[in-house]
Design an enzyme around this catalytic site. Structure first.
Site, PDB file in Angstrom:
ATOM      1  CB  SER A 195      -0.869   0.034   1.257  1.00  0.00           C
ATOM      2  OG  SER A 195      -1.540   1.275   1.363  1.00  0.00           O
ATOM      3  CE1 TYR A 247      -4.216  -2.020   5.300  1.00  0.00           C
ATOM      4  CE2 TYR A 247      -3.205   0.098   4.782  1.00  0.00           C
ATOM      5  CZ  TYR A 247      -3.835  -1.069   4.373  1.00  0.00           C
ATOM      6  OH  TYR A 247      -4.077  -1.280   3.025  1.00  0.00           O
TER       7      TYR A 247
HETATM    8  P1  NAP Z   1     -11.177  -6.388   0.300  1.00  0.00           P
HETATM    9  O1  NAP Z   1     -12.174  -6.048  -0.751  1.00  0.00           O
HETATM   10  O2  NAP Z   1     -11.602  -6.423   1.732  1.00  0.00           O
HETATM   11  O3  NAP Z   1     -10.472  -7.765  -0.119  1.00  0.00           O
HETATM   12  C1  NAP Z   1      -9.581  -8.438   0.748  1.00  0.00           C
HETATM   13  C2  NAP Z   1      -9.955  -9.914   0.757  1.00  0.00           C
HETATM   14  O4  NAP Z   1      -8.994 -10.598   1.611  1.00  0.00           O
HETATM   15  C3  NAP Z   1     -11.348 -10.149   1.378  1.00  0.00           C
HETATM   16  O5  NAP Z   1     -12.071 -11.104   0.647  1.00  0.00           O
HETATM   17  C4  NAP Z   1     -10.990 -10.628   2.760  1.00  0.00           C
HETATM   18  O6  NAP Z   1     -12.025 -11.397   3.368  1.00  0.00           O
HETATM   19  C5  NAP Z   1      -9.762 -11.453   2.465  1.00  0.00           C
HETATM   20  N1  NAP Z   1      -9.057 -11.794   3.699  1.00  0.00           N
HETATM   21  C6  NAP Z   1      -8.992 -11.077   4.852  1.00  0.00           C
HETATM   22  N2  NAP Z   1      -8.321 -11.743   5.774  1.00  0.00           N
HETATM   23  C7  NAP Z   1      -7.950 -12.931   5.220  1.00  0.00           C
HETATM   24  C8  NAP Z   1      -7.252 -14.063   5.698  1.00  0.00           C
HETATM   25  N3  NAP Z   1      -6.790 -14.121   6.965  1.00  0.00           N
HETATM   26  N4  NAP Z   1      -7.041 -15.093   4.868  1.00  0.00           N
HETATM   27  C9  NAP Z   1      -7.503 -15.066   3.585  1.00  0.00           C
HETATM   28  N5  NAP Z   1      -8.196 -14.026   3.085  1.00  0.00           N
HETATM   29  C10 NAP Z   1      -8.410 -12.957   3.888  1.00  0.00           C
HETATM   30  O7  NAP Z   1      -9.966  -5.351   0.279  1.00  0.00           O
HETATM   31  P2  NAP Z   1      -9.154  -4.683  -0.926  1.00  0.00           P
HETATM   32  O8  NAP Z   1      -9.337  -3.229  -0.798  1.00  0.00           O
HETATM   33  O9  NAP Z   1      -9.384  -5.359  -2.209  1.00  0.00           O
HETATM   34  O10 NAP Z   1      -7.686  -5.003  -0.421  1.00  0.00           O
HETATM   35  C11 NAP Z   1      -6.821  -5.946  -1.048  1.00  0.00           C
HETATM   36  C12 NAP Z   1      -5.390  -5.611  -0.659  1.00  0.00           C
HETATM   37  O11 NAP Z   1      -5.064  -4.316  -1.141  1.00  0.00           O
HETATM   38  C13 NAP Z   1      -5.176  -5.567   0.860  1.00  0.00           C
HETATM   39  O12 NAP Z   1      -3.930  -6.136   1.167  1.00  0.00           O
HETATM   40  C14 NAP Z   1      -5.177  -4.083   1.154  1.00  0.00           C
HETATM   41  O13 NAP Z   1      -4.449  -3.776   2.317  1.00  0.00           O
HETATM   42  C15 NAP Z   1      -4.535  -3.537  -0.101  1.00  0.00           C
HETATM   43  N6  NAP Z   1      -4.812  -2.122  -0.355  1.00  0.00           N
HETATM   44  C16 NAP Z   1      -6.097  -1.670  -0.500  1.00  0.00           C
HETATM   45  C17 NAP Z   1      -6.295  -0.323  -0.758  1.00  0.00           C
HETATM   46  C18 NAP Z   1      -7.669   0.256  -0.931  1.00  0.00           C
HETATM   47  O14 NAP Z   1      -7.780   1.507  -0.960  1.00  0.00           O
HETATM   48  N7  NAP Z   1      -8.700  -0.536  -1.070  1.00  0.00           N
HETATM   49  C19 NAP Z   1      -5.201   0.556  -0.850  1.00  0.00           C
HETATM   50  C20 NAP Z   1      -3.939   0.048  -0.694  1.00  0.00           C
HETATM   51  C21 NAP Z   1      -3.745  -1.298  -0.457  1.00  0.00           C
HETATM   52  P3  NAP Z   1     -13.000 -10.633   4.410  1.00  0.00           P
HETATM   53  O15 NAP Z   1     -13.813  -9.681   3.572  1.00  0.00           O
HETATM   54  O16 NAP Z   1     -13.787 -11.731   5.005  1.00  0.00           O
HETATM   55  O17 NAP Z   1     -12.109  -9.916   5.388  1.00  0.00           O
END
Ligand code: NAP
Length: 262
Positions: free
Chosen positions: A153, A168
Site C-alpha cells: 500500500s 496497518y
Molecule cells: P477487500 O475487498 O476487503 O479484499 C480483501 C480480501 O482478503 C477479502 O475477501 C478478505 O475477506 C480477504 N481476507 C482477509 N483476511 C484474510 C485471511 N486471513 N485469509 C484469507 N483471506 C483474507 O480489500 P481490498 O481493498 O481489495 O484489499 C486488497 C489488498 O489491497 C489488501 O492487502 C489491502 O491492504 C490492499 N490495499 C487496499 C487499498 C484500498 O484503498 N482498497 C489501498 C492500498 C492497499 P473478508 O472480507 O472476510 O475480510
C-alpha cells in the site's frame, strides 16, 4: 537495419501459466485474478470469505475460457497454504505466478489500540504475506521459475492524513521490505518478487462504515482527484506477473494517482 525478434504484445501473455491469488473473493484480488485469466492464466482463488465472493470470481474466470478453483484458506495458517499450493499444482499445473492480496484494515488511535487489534492485523497483513510467499516459493523454486507480487500500500510509504492506523501502515511498510528481501534471497534461482502499492482504491475495504465520509477527502488529497478503480490494478499486476517485467525484481510499484509525489 537490425532485425527485431521481440514480439512486444506477447510479453504480457500468461497463456497456460498457473496462478494463485489470495484475497481473491473481493476487491483488488478478485479483479486481478480475473485479469490474469483474461491474459491466459488458470487461477487458484484463495480467500477466507464464506460468502459468494470466491464462487463469483471462479465464475468470472470460467467465463473467460480459463480454469479456476476456489480454495477456502486463512493466510495465517501455514499448513492450509501449503495444501492449497499442492492442490493448485495438482489441478491446474506448475505454479508460475502468485499475487498475495489478502489483507484487512481498521483504525484506532495508537494510544488506545489494544495489543490484540495490533497483533491480529499484523498476523493477516504481514505474517500472512510471509507464509503465502513461503508456500508459493517452495513450489516455484522446484521449477526454477516464478513471479510473486505482494499487494502492499502507499500507506507503507506515506502516513495517510487523518487515518489512525499505525498497525496497518507499519504492516505495509514491512510487506514492501519483506518483498525486497525475498527478491534478493531468490534472485539467482529464477523467482522474482515485487510489490504493488495502491493508493486509495474503491473496494469494500474502503466502503466500511467508518470510512464512507472520508471518500471526498481521499479524492481531494490525490493529485488525480479521484480514487483508483480495481480495474486499474490489473495492468500493473499483469506487467509484474509476465515476461514484460523480466528484469524487475525487488520493485515496489506505486499505483497511487500521483499521491506520493506530494
Ligand atoms: P477487500 O475487498 O476487503 O479484499 C480483501 C480480501 O482478503 C477479502 O475477501 C478478505 O475477506 C480477504 N481476507 C482477509 N483476511 C484474510 C485471511 N486471513 N485469509 C484469507 N483471506 C483474507 O480489500 P481490498 O481493498 O481489495 O484489499 C486488497 C489488498 O489491497 C489488501 O492487502 C489491502 O491492504 C490492499 N490495499 C487496499 C487499498 C484500498 O484503498 N482498497 C489501498 C492500498 C492497499 P473478508 O472480507 O472476510 O475480510
Amino acid at each position: 537495419m537490425t532485425a527485431i525478434t521481440l514480439n512486444a504484445p506477447a510479453l504480457f501473455d500468461l497463456s497456460d501459466r498457473t496462478a494463485i491469488v489470495t484475497g481473491a473473493g473481493s476487491g483488488i484480488g478478485q479483479r486481478i485474478a480475473v485479469g490474469l485469466a483474461q491474459c491466459g492464466a488458470d487461477v487458484a482463488c484463495l480467500d477466507v470469505r464464506t460468502d459468494a465472493g470466491l464462487s463469483d470470481t471462479v465464475g468470472l474466470i470460467e467465463a473467460t475460457g480459463r480454469r479456476a478453483i476456489a480454495i477456502r484458506v486463512n493466510v495465517t495458517d501455514r499448513a492450509s497454504l501449503v495444501e492449497a499450493v499442492e492442490r493448485a499444482e495438482k489441478d491446474l499445473g506448475a505454479l508460475g505466478v502468485a499475487v498475495n492480496a489478502a489483507g484487512i484494515a481498521n483504525a484506532n488511535p495508537a494510544e488506545e489500540m489494544s495489543e490484540e487489534q495490533f497483533q491480529t492485523l499484523m498476523d493477516v497483513n504481514l505474517k500472512g504475506v510471509f507464509l503465502s510467499c513461503q508456500a508459493e516459493a517452495n513450489a516455484m523454486l522446484k521449477h526454477g521459475r516464478g513471479s510473486i507480487i505482494n499487494i502492499a500500500s502507499m500507506s507503507g510509504v506515506i502516513v495517510n492524513r487523518g487515518l489512525m492506523q499505525v498497525h496497518y501502515n507499519a504492516s505495509k511498510a514491512a510487506v514492501i521490505h519483506l518483498s525486497k528481501s525475498m527478491a534478493m534471497e531468490w534472485v539467482e534461482r529464477g523467482i522474482r518478487v515485487n510489490s504493488i502499492s495502491p493508493g486509495y482504491t474503491a473496494t469494500p475495504m474502503n466502503t466500511r462504515p467508518e470510512m464512507v465520509h472520508q471518500t471526498r477527502e481521499f479524492e481531494s488529497q490525490t493529485p488525480m482527484r479521484r480514487m483508483a478503480t480495481v480495474d486499474e490494478m490489473v495492468g500493473p499486476a499483469v506487467f509484474l506477473a509476465s515476461e514484460a517485467s523480466s528484469y524487475c525484481t525487488g520493485v515496489d510499484l506505486l499505483v497511487d494517482g500521483g499521491f506520493c509525489c506530494w
